[in-house]
Design a protein around this motif. Structure first.
Motif, short mmCIF file in Angstrom:
data_model
loop_
_atom_site.label_atom_id
_atom_site.label_comp_id
_atom_site.label_asym_id
_atom_site.label_seq_id
_atom_site.Cartn_x
_atom_site.Cartn_y
_atom_site.Cartn_z
N ALA A 194 -13.10 -4.96 -1.35
CA ALA A 194 -12.30 -5.49 -0.68
C ALA A 194 -11.08 -6.05 -1.27
CB ALA A 194 -13.17 -6.74 0.19
N GLN A 195 -11.21 -6.61 -2.44
CA GLN A 195 -10.15 -7.05 -3.34
C GLN A 195 -9.13 -6.01 -3.59
OE1 GLN A 195 -12.22 -8.96 -6.57
NE2 GLN A 195 -11.91 -10.99 -5.56
N ILE A 196 -9.72 -4.70 -3.92
CA ILE A 196 -9.03 -3.51 -4.40
C ILE A 196 -8.07 -3.18 -3.21
CG2 ILE A 196 -8.86 -1.06 -4.94
CD1 ILE A 196 -11.36 -1.81 -6.76
N ARG A 197 -8.77 -3.12 -1.92
CA ARG A 197 -7.89 -2.57 -1.03
C ARG A 197 -6.88 -3.62 -0.34
NH1 ARG A 197 -13.78 -0.73 0.96
NH2 ARG A 197 -13.56 1.46 1.15
N GLU A 198 -7.08 -4.88 -0.64
CA GLU A 198 -6.43 -5.98 -0.32
C GLU A 198 -4.91 -5.96 -1.42
OE1 GLU A 198 -5.84 -10.80 0.09
OE2 GLU A 198 -7.62 -9.75 -0.42
N LEU A 199 -5.07 -5.66 -2.53
CA LEU A 199 -4.12 -5.25 -3.43
C LEU A 199 -3.33 -3.99 -3.29
CD1 LEU A 199 -5.77 -6.33 -6.66
CD2 LEU A 199 -3.73 -7.49 -5.71
N HIS A 200 -4.05 -2.82 -2.77
CA HIS A 200 -3.19 -1.52 -2.46
C HIS A 200 -2.47 -1.85 -1.33
CE1 HIS A 200 -4.42 1.67 -4.76
NE2 HIS A 200 -5.50 1.35 -5.14
N ILE A 201 -2.91 -2.63 -0.26
CA ILE A 201 -1.84 -3.05 0.74
C ILE A 201 -0.87 -3.84 0.18
CG2 ILE A 201 -1.92 -4.59 3.08
CD1 ILE A 201 -4.74 -3.79 3.52
N ALA A 202 -0.91 -4.64 -0.36
CA ALA A 202 0.27 -5.46 -0.76
C ALA A 202 1.37 -4.64 -1.73
CB ALA A 202 -0.10 -6.54 -1.70
N LYS A 203 0.71 -3.82 -2.59
CA LYS A 203 1.38 -2.78 -3.16
C LYS A 203 2.31 -1.76 -2.46
CE LYS A 203 0.00 1.08 -5.04
NZ LYS A 203 -0.72 2.29 -5.60
N GLU A 204 1.66 -1.34 -1.49
CA GLU A 204 2.55 -0.49 -0.48
C GLU A 204 3.59 -1.21 0.35
OE1 GLU A 204 2.18 2.85 -0.13
OE2 GLU A 204 0.91 2.56 -1.88
N ARG A 205 3.28 -2.43 0.75
CA ARG A 205 4.33 -3.23 1.16
C ARG A 205 5.60 -3.57 0.16
NH1 ARG A 205 4.30 -6.92 5.31
NH2 ARG A 205 3.09 -5.57 6.39
N ALA A 206 5.08 -3.75 -1.18
CA ALA A 206 5.98 -4.03 -1.97
C ALA A 206 6.93 -2.63 -2.35
CB ALA A 206 5.55 -4.26 -3.44
N VAL A 207 6.42 -1.49 -2.32
CA VAL A 207 7.03 -0.46 -2.32
C VAL A 207 8.19 -0.11 -1.19
CG1 VAL A 207 6.94 2.00 -2.53
CG2 VAL A 207 5.35 0.86 -3.80
N LYS A 208 7.59 -0.40 0.00
CA LYS A 208 8.64 -0.32 1.36
C LYS A 208 9.70 -1.25 1.23
CE LYS A 208 5.14 1.78 4.56
NZ LYS A 208 4.38 1.64 5.76
N ALA A 209 9.35 -2.28 0.52
CA ALA A 209 10.59 -3.28 0.30
C ALA A 209 11.54 -3.06 -0.84
CB ALA A 209 9.82 -4.72 0.17
N GLU A 210 11.09 -2.10 -1.53
CA GLU A 210 11.78 -1.85 -2.81
C GLU A 210 11.63 -2.82 -3.93
OE1 GLU A 210 15.65 -0.25 -1.58
OE2 GLU A 210 14.86 1.36 -0.92
N ASP A 211 10.45 -3.48 -3.80
CA ASP A 211 10.24 -4.51 -4.79
C ASP A 211 9.45 -3.82 -5.88
OD1 ASP A 211 9.72 -6.80 -6.43
OD2 ASP A 211 9.18 -8.23 -4.86
N TYR A 212 10.01 -3.17 -6.84
CA TYR A 212 9.16 -2.38 -7.75
C TYR A 212 8.69 -3.09 -8.59
CZ TYR A 212 11.58 1.06 -5.12
OH TYR A 212 11.87 2.05 -3.95
N ASP A 213 9.07 -4.25 -9.07
CA ASP A 213 8.47 -5.17 -10.05
C ASP A 213 7.25 -5.52 -9.62
OD1 ASP A 213 10.49 -5.07 -11.85
OD2 ASP A 213 11.71 -6.69 -11.07
N ALA A 214 7.11 -5.91 -8.29
CA ALA A 214 5.93 -6.55 -7.69
C ALA A 214 4.87 -5.28 -7.65
CB ALA A 214 6.15 -7.30 -6.28
#
Length: 313
Positions: A194-214
């Motif tokens: 569940a934690q890994i899935r949650e981190l993947h969700i956050a990572k994809e949101r960061a990519v869409k927001a072009e926040d590549y550091d995050a």
């Protein structure tokens, strides 16, 4: 986007009391799967129900390493009128899978079949034909470690679509998240998964927001979590074995080690501290010995046999 579909087992022809069919309802490193009764009659049948009508796109079946069915037939069921029970619905045959005898691996490998589907229904029926005979399967049983179904929930009108010939499958496996693959949940305990899935969700949101550091921080956190999670899963299995053997000193030591690893993970930043969240995607780890053989196949209409492609078995 297709996702892992929840289901519940609603029928089985027989079961070994130590390996009940309800084991197929969930996936974890502790999953032992279903086994038929000793010296059972064939064929054996497993029935599953989804919460609503679904579009089935992929089915994964992880077979036991030596209690192996020679063939698995696949059926999809749709309710007729107000008859929504498994035994009263109408089933359509999709095709069948042939499983390897596994003699070449000396019955150590578990064969994973991944089958592309394009069918609609509320129920899934799997019919297991007589087992491959071998010196280890002394009670002539068949066994399935895990069943995984990937697809989409659809409206009530989709049941009518399933009665017509299905169009060619266009769903690419690449469009199905590796986090929905059966091996992912078999390699990580539910909390870590569940934690890994949650981190993947956050990572994809960061990519869409072009926040590549995050995105980079989240990617690194995912990799660390996979490494630790894989180790925790192996320690959990060792702890379970110690408890089964009443070796409580070893079990206590393993629990301490597991708690230490998990407390270290708890100190890591939560995804909400980096970004809010979004669709999941990404890779997964494969625990040592979890799955040795994998084949991808396509079920053809009108009962035509499944042709295996990809890796050897």
């Amino acid at each position: 986007m297709p996702a892992k579909l929840k289901f519940k087992l609603v029928h089985c022809s027989s079961e070994d009391p130590e390996f009940p069919a309800t084991e197929l309802n969930a996936h974890s490193p502790h999953t032992v799967g279903w086994q038929s009764a000793r010296f059972c009659d064939y064929p054996q049948e497993l029935g599953f129900q989804f919460s609503s009508t679904v579009h089935l796109m992929q089915l994964q079946v992880l077979s036991h390493q030596f209690k192996i069915a020679s063939k698995l037939e696949l059926f999809v069921g749709t309710p007729e009128g107000d008859k929504t029970t498994y035994h009263k619905c109408k089933f359509k045959r999709l095709g069948y899978l042939s499983l390897d005898s596994n003699e070449r691996s000396s019955w150590q490998a578990r064969e994973l079949k991944s089958v592309q589907l394009d069918a609609y229904g509320r129920f899934l029926k799997i019919v297991a034909h007589p087992c491959h005979a071998n010196k280890m399967n002394i009670y002539s049983q068949v066994g399935v470690i895990a069943i995984n179904v990937i697809g989409d929930a659809v409206g009530a009108g989709a049941a009518a679509v399933s009665s017509a010939p299905a169009p060619p499958v266009t769903q690419s496996r690449k469009e199905i998240s590796a986090l929905d693959d059966v091996t992912f949940d078999l390699n990580f305990d539910p909390t870590t998964a569940a934690q890994i899935r949650e981190l993947h969700i956050a990572k994809e949101r960061a990519v869409k927001a072009e926040d590549y550091d995050a995105a980079k921080r989240l990617k690194d956190a995912i990799e660390r979590l996979k490494q630790v999670g894989s180790r925790v899963a192996k320690l959990e299995l060792r702890k379970k074995a110690a408890v089964d053997n009443e070796d409580y000193d070893t079990a206590k030591a393993l629990k301490t080690e597991i708690d230490k690893l998990r407390s270290g993970l708890a100190l890591a930043p939560r995804p909400a501290e980096n970004l809010r969240a979004a669709p999941n995607d990404g890779g997964y780890g494969r625990a040592e010995g979890a799955v040795v053989v994998e084949q991808e196949s396509r079920v053809k209409q009108l009962g035509i046999a499944v042709a295996a492609v990809g890796g050897g078995s």
